[in-house]
Motif scaffolding. Sequence first.
Motif, mmCIF file in Angstrom:
data_model
loop_
_atom_site.group_PDB
_atom_site.id
_atom_site.type_symbol
_atom_site.label_atom_id
_atom_site.label_comp_id
_atom_site.label_asym_id
_atom_site.label_seq_id
_atom_site.Cartn_x
_atom_site.Cartn_y
_atom_site.Cartn_z
ATOM 1 N N THR A 35 -45.557 -0.596 2.811
ATOM 2 C CA THR A 35 -44.778 -0.199 3.984
ATOM 3 C C THR A 35 -45.672 -0.079 5.213
ATOM 4 N N SER A 36 -46.822 -0.753 5.178
ATOM 5 C CA SER A 36 -47.777 -0.618 6.278
ATOM 6 C C SER A 36 -47.261 -1.197 7.594
ATOM 7 N N ALA A 37 -46.277 -2.081 7.538
ATOM 8 C CA ALA A 37 -45.715 -2.654 8.765
ATOM 9 C C ALA A 37 -44.388 -1.997 9.137
ATOM 10 N N HIS A 66 -49.526 2.451 6.509
ATOM 11 C CA HIS A 66 -50.349 2.366 7.719
ATOM 12 C C HIS A 66 -51.097 3.663 8.007
ATOM 13 N N LYS A 67 -50.671 4.765 7.372
ATOM 14 C CA LYS A 67 -51.327 6.058 7.553
ATOM 15 C C LYS A 67 -51.041 6.927 6.343
ATOM 16 N N VAL A 83 -53.296 10.224 -5.537
ATOM 17 C CA VAL A 83 -54.676 10.039 -5.117
ATOM 18 C C VAL A 83 -54.637 9.056 -3.955
ATOM 19 N N ALA A 84 -55.175 9.465 -2.815
ATOM 20 C CA ALA A 84 -55.150 8.628 -1.612
ATOM 21 C C ALA A 84 -56.540 8.080 -1.322
ATOM 22 N N GLU A 85 -56.550 6.865 -0.778
ATOM 23 C CA GLU A 85 -57.806 6.184 -0.474
ATOM 24 C C GLU A 85 -57.651 5.416 0.835
ATOM 25 N N GLY A 90 -58.092 -0.361 7.423
ATOM 26 C CA GLY A 90 -57.434 0.713 8.164
ATOM 27 C C GLY A 90 -56.155 1.229 7.525
ATOM 28 N N LYS A 91 -55.695 0.574 6.476
ATOM 29 C CA LYS A 91 -54.500 1.034 5.768
ATOM 30 C C LYS A 91 -54.889 2.103 4.758
#
Length: 115
Positions: A35-37, A66-67, A83-85, A90-91
């Motif tokens: 869903t980065s866009a 995207h964030k 778990v976030a990375e 930049g994504k």
Amino acid sequence: MSHIPNEAQKIEVNGATVDFFKLEKDGQSTYYFDTSAEGPPHPMVNAMSGLALIKGTSDTLVMINHKMPGGLFGKLEDDVKHVAEDLSDGKVKVVFSYNNEASAESDLSQTSCGG
């Protein structure tokens, strides 16, 4: 740059607004979506749809966004581990799994909150 493995197969997911993919390996499934866009509410809506796929299983869900989805994290109880990375482009990649021994259950009903 795609963060979804080439060997993953596209699947239909109820309520999703982006493509989902499934990769089975060693009897376990990993589901992917990007869903980065997309802007709100798509990250939250798709995360809730994806989490419903893995609820109560040992499967995992991978979200590319995207964030960092802070609004989504705020809705999750201890039944959903994440778990976030930060990725080099930049994504953000977030890997979700279920804790079947949790004391509280997340409300996976879809919402219009941003993610």
